[in-house]
Design a protein around this motif. Sequence first.
Motif, mmCIF file in Angstrom:
data_model
loop_
_atom_site.group_PDB
_atom_site.id
_atom_site.type_symbol
_atom_site.label_atom_id
_atom_site.label_comp_id
_atom_site.label_asym_id
_atom_site.label_seq_id
_atom_site.Cartn_x
_atom_site.Cartn_y
_atom_site.Cartn_z
ATOM 1 N N UNK A 298 3.609 -6.648 -1.849
ATOM 2 C CA UNK A 298 4.251 -6.448 -0.534
ATOM 3 C C UNK A 298 4.227 -7.769 0.229
ATOM 4 N N UNK A 299 3.076 -8.455 0.229
ATOM 5 C CA UNK A 299 2.954 -9.716 0.973
ATOM 6 C C UNK A 299 3.881 -10.802 0.414
ATOM 7 N N UNK A 300 4.128 -10.755 -0.905
ATOM 8 C CA UNK A 300 5.023 -11.763 -1.501
ATOM 9 C C UNK A 300 6.485 -11.297 -1.473
ATOM 10 N N UNK A 301 6.720 -10.174 -0.811
ATOM 11 C CA UNK A 301 8.073 -9.613 -0.628
ATOM 12 C C UNK A 301 8.748 -9.226 -1.941
ATOM 13 N N UNK A 302 7.922 -9.001 -3.001
ATOM 14 C CA UNK A 302 8.509 -8.482 -4.245
ATOM 15 C C UNK A 302 8.724 -6.970 -4.135
#
Length: 341
Positions: A298-302
């Motif tokens: 989620x944090x890496x926007x994957x």
Amino acid sequence: MKAVGLHQYLPIDNEDALVDFQIDRPEPGPRDLLVAVKSIAVNPVDTKVRAPKETPVTETTPKILGWDAAGEVVAVGSAVAHYQVGDQVFYAGDITRPGCNSEFQLVDERIVGRMPRTQDYAAAAALPLTSLTAWEALFERLGISASGDDAGKSLLIIGGAGGVGSIAIQLACTLARLKVIATASRTKSSMWIKQMGAQHVVNHRNPVDEELQDIGIDAVDYILCLNNTDQHFPAMANAIKPQGKICTIVENSGPLEVGLLKSKSATFVWEFMFTRSMFQTEDMIRQQEILNRIAQLIDSEELVTTVGDTIEPINAANLRLAHKQIESGRTIGKLVLSGWD
Ligand SMILES: NC(=O)c1ccc[n+]([C@@H]2O[C@H](COP(=O)([O-])OP(=O)(O)OC[C@H]3O[C@@H](n4cnc5c(N)ncnc54)[C@H](OP(=O)(O)O)[C@@H]3O)[C@@H](O)[C@H]2O)c1
């Protein structure tokens, strides 16, 4: 502390189906975190546990539901190794213990993840139960590679726009790089599925094997059934490739004709997200690892969070509304409640 729960198992239109009450804050056992619950999500498991029983049952102390939460650790048990007071966490919890519909909740650290850094409590609470289910179903029960070794293989997800489907589509597209066909029966849910990344949408109101053929697909390598196993079983048996694999997460209400899979040597496997905590399996800490990986993705926007609607605050009246929405069977993404009055 404030809590919402039930004494009797009643239809959701009855005002006593879920009630507000006060209880003492619980004390952590050795591996427990005491979490101040900030946001919760509602799942079909809540409505199934709350549903009227054949023989009426009365709980002497109110039963607290809710198995999706995000909050802050406010105390830790004597043997806790991975968390400390002040940590922001998210988790589904354990179906055999009181749920998260309370201001404070105890949860074993082995099934708790660190909240995504980039998300608020509401966005985080939408994720744990469905992400654990989708991850375990795809990468453990169906044995699909999470690093792309099965790229290009086909997966049919039945019930794609619901909570589990929304995250399963993303995991299957982003990590496994599968060709994903998902089902929806309405324009709004079809659009949501496309937004989550599915390449094709077919309608689960018709037999899914016929729907696949209509778009030129004779059979698929994998099927993940997220709704009505009884309805979809014969079509799944037709639509699975020889040596393919089917996983369902939904209990059957009648016998399933597993013999239909014999000539294809097809695998049929269950996923139940609560197995590890319910049986205290040796690998129970795997759920902590999965949640931490979900937070990174989620944090890496994957991955994107799957919040559909949010309601404030957390109380019995709003939880009754949320249960009613889930019981409609038409929820898109996740329904989240935040804050206490
Ligand atoms: N075993 C486990 O560990 C586990 C974990 C999580 C959930 N579950 C179970 O899995 C099911 C799904 O959970 P969820 O949270 O994803 O539910 P949900 O969010 O309530 O699912 C709603 C979706 O279901 C679709 N749907 C309705 N009727 C359908 C049908 N006959 N066939 C296929 N899809 C249909 C709807 O799509 P349209 O509006 O487009 O019709 C809607 O988008 C529930 O029964 C839940 O209890 C099991």
